[in-house]
Design a protein around this motif. Structure first.
Motif, mmCIF file in Angstrom:
data_model
loop_
_atom_site.group_PDB
_atom_site.id
_atom_site.type_symbol
_atom_site.label_atom_id
_atom_site.label_comp_id
_atom_site.label_asym_id
_atom_site.label_seq_id
_atom_site.Cartn_x
_atom_site.Cartn_y
_atom_site.Cartn_z
ATOM 1 N N THR A 78 0.853 -1.178 0.000
ATOM 2 C CA THR A 78 0.000 0.000 0.000
ATOM 3 C C THR A 78 0.898 1.240 0.000
ATOM 4 O O THR A 78 2.046 1.181 0.437
ATOM 5 C CB THR A 78 -0.917 0.018 1.235
ATOM 6 N N PRO A 79 0.416 2.387 -0.489
ATOM 7 C CA PRO A 79 1.274 3.557 -0.681
ATOM 8 C C PRO A 79 1.817 4.178 0.619
ATOM 9 O O PRO A 79 1.159 4.165 1.662
ATOM 10 C CB PRO A 79 0.355 4.550 -1.390
ATOM 11 N N PHE A 80 3.031 4.736 0.475
ATOM 12 C CA PHE A 80 3.686 5.501 1.538
ATOM 13 C C PHE A 80 3.944 6.913 1.021
ATOM 14 O O PHE A 80 4.003 7.145 -0.199
ATOM 15 C CB PHE A 80 5.025 4.850 1.910
ATOM 16 N N VAL A 139 -2.526 6.405 5.370
ATOM 17 C CA VAL A 139 -3.603 5.643 6.019
ATOM 18 C C VAL A 139 -4.846 5.536 5.154
ATOM 19 O O VAL A 139 -5.436 4.449 5.008
ATOM 20 C CB VAL A 139 -3.950 6.267 7.383
ATOM 21 N N GLU A 140 -5.275 6.634 4.551
ATOM 22 C CA GLU A 140 -6.519 6.599 3.771
ATOM 23 C C GLU A 140 -6.412 5.676 2.565
ATOM 24 O O GLU A 140 -7.407 5.097 2.113
ATOM 25 C CB GLU A 140 -6.941 8.004 3.322
ATOM 26 N N GLU A 141 -5.185 5.497 2.051
ATOM 27 C CA GLU A 141 -4.990 4.561 0.939
ATOM 28 C C GLU A 141 -4.944 3.123 1.444
ATOM 29 O O GLU A 141 -5.480 2.210 0.810
ATOM 30 C CB GLU A 141 -3.704 4.900 0.177
ATOM 31 N N ALA A 142 -4.321 2.915 2.589
ATOM 32 C CA ALA A 142 -4.256 1.571 3.177
ATOM 33 C C ALA A 142 -5.652 1.054 3.498
ATOM 34 O O ALA A 142 -5.920 -0.156 3.405
ATOM 35 C CB ALA A 142 -3.397 1.589 4.436
ATOM 36 N N GLU A 143 -6.543 1.953 3.852
ATOM 37 C CA GLU A 143 -7.912 1.552 4.206
ATOM 38 C C GLU A 143 -8.723 1.109 2.985
ATOM 39 O O GLU A 143 -9.799 0.532 3.136
ATOM 40 C CB GLU A 143 -8.619 2.705 4.915
ATOM 41 N N LYS A 144 -8.215 1.330 1.788
ATOM 42 C CA LYS A 144 -8.925 0.940 0.572
ATOM 43 C C LYS A 144 -8.636 -0.502 0.150
ATOM 44 O O LYS A 144 -9.209 -0.985 -0.837
ATOM 45 C CB LYS A 144 -8.554 1.877 -0.577
ATOM 46 N N ILE A 145 -7.735 -1.166 0.878
ATOM 47 C CA ILE A 145 -7.447 -2.570 0.548
ATOM 48 C C ILE A 145 -8.749 -3.368 0.551
ATOM 49 O O ILE A 145 -9.546 -3.285 1.480
ATOM 50 C CB ILE A 145 -6.444 -3.177 1.560
#
Length: 260
Positions: free
Chosen positions: A212-214, A222-228
């Motif tokens: 997931t993006p850093f 965080v908001e990108e990690a939550e899209k998994i």
């Protein structure tokens, strides 16, 4: 005495008539049953069995190279082949075979057949093929429907994880691919998208498995990690850090990648 005799004779006559009527009715029913069975047999013999129409798979062209809005169709599944036609962005084309590695055999409007790159054709379904979880020591299977990656070793499931494919306008290509040589790294920052990637491994051109993006400082977004678990990427397959690292550490070059 005479009256009794008359009554007896009448009774006998009625009984005989009833038996005759009963026999006639039974014979009529048997005859009708024979006719009905005969009709059924005739209808069955004369009927034509339904032939199931072959399924047609369609795809839509989208030039992921972002060059001139069209893609080439070759006479073999290789850039070294002869170009036999071109397809323009958003043009629909029939897919007749899923071909390794990263190609579709297609049928053009004039009926001619050739090969087009899978990375430039988005589709809901791909034609059947013979590759499966036993096709190499490690096989990675990603399914768009449930956004799930399954990793098999010698046919046994060894790792499973939710992931995120590309959104429709920057789709993740479907088809048969393989882990490519020289396409692996622990970290990369992509200025164009403003995101960093950990443990990236390539399976076709710019398409990767990665974390997931850093952000630029190495902090997870965080908001990108939550899209998994839902489509969210620019075309790569995003994974939790542990799943991306597993691929980076364990999956050798040449391993089969199947994307549905």
């Amino acid at each position: 005495m005479k009256n009794r005799k008359v009554i007896f004779l009448l009774t006998m006559a009625l009984m005989v008539t009833g038996c005759v009527l009963k026999e006639d009715t039974q014979q009529k029913e048997e005859k009708e049953e024979i006719i009905t069975e005969s009709q059924i047999d005739t209808e069955q013999e004369g009927s034509t069995p339904e032939v199931e129409e072959p399924k047609i798979y369609m795809g839509q062209v989208l030039d992921t190279n972002e060059t001139d809005g069209e893609i080439n169709v070759y006479d073999i599944n290789s850039y070294k082949g002869n170009i036999i036609g071109t397809l323009e962005d958003y043009e629909e084309v029939e897919l007749i075979e899923t071909v390794p590695f990263g190609w579709f055999k297609v049928r053009l409007e004039d009926g001619s057949e050739g090969y087009a790159e899978a990375i430039s054709i988005r589709t809901e379904e791909i034609p059947p093929h013979e590759y499966n979880k036993d096709s190499s020591e490690y096989v990675l299977i990603f399914t768009h429907e449930d956004q799930t990656l399954k990793i098999f070793k010698n046919g046994d499931l060894v790792k499973e994880s939710l992931g995120s494919s590309g959104v429709w306008d920057s789709f993740t290509p479907k088809g048969i691919f393989e882990i490519e040589d020289g396409r692996r790294g622990e970290w990369s920052y992509i200025e164009r998208f403003g995101v960093g990637l950990k443990y990236w491994v390539g399976f076709r051109w710019i398409y990767l498995f990665h974390s997931t993006p850093f952000d630029k400082d190495g902090n997870i977004i965080v908001e990108e990690a939550e899209k998994i678990g839902e489509p969210a990427s620019h075309g790569c397959i995003r994974l939790p850090v542990d799943a991306a690292k597993y691929i980076y550490d364990n999956i050798p070059v040449g391993s089969i990648v199947l994307i549905y």
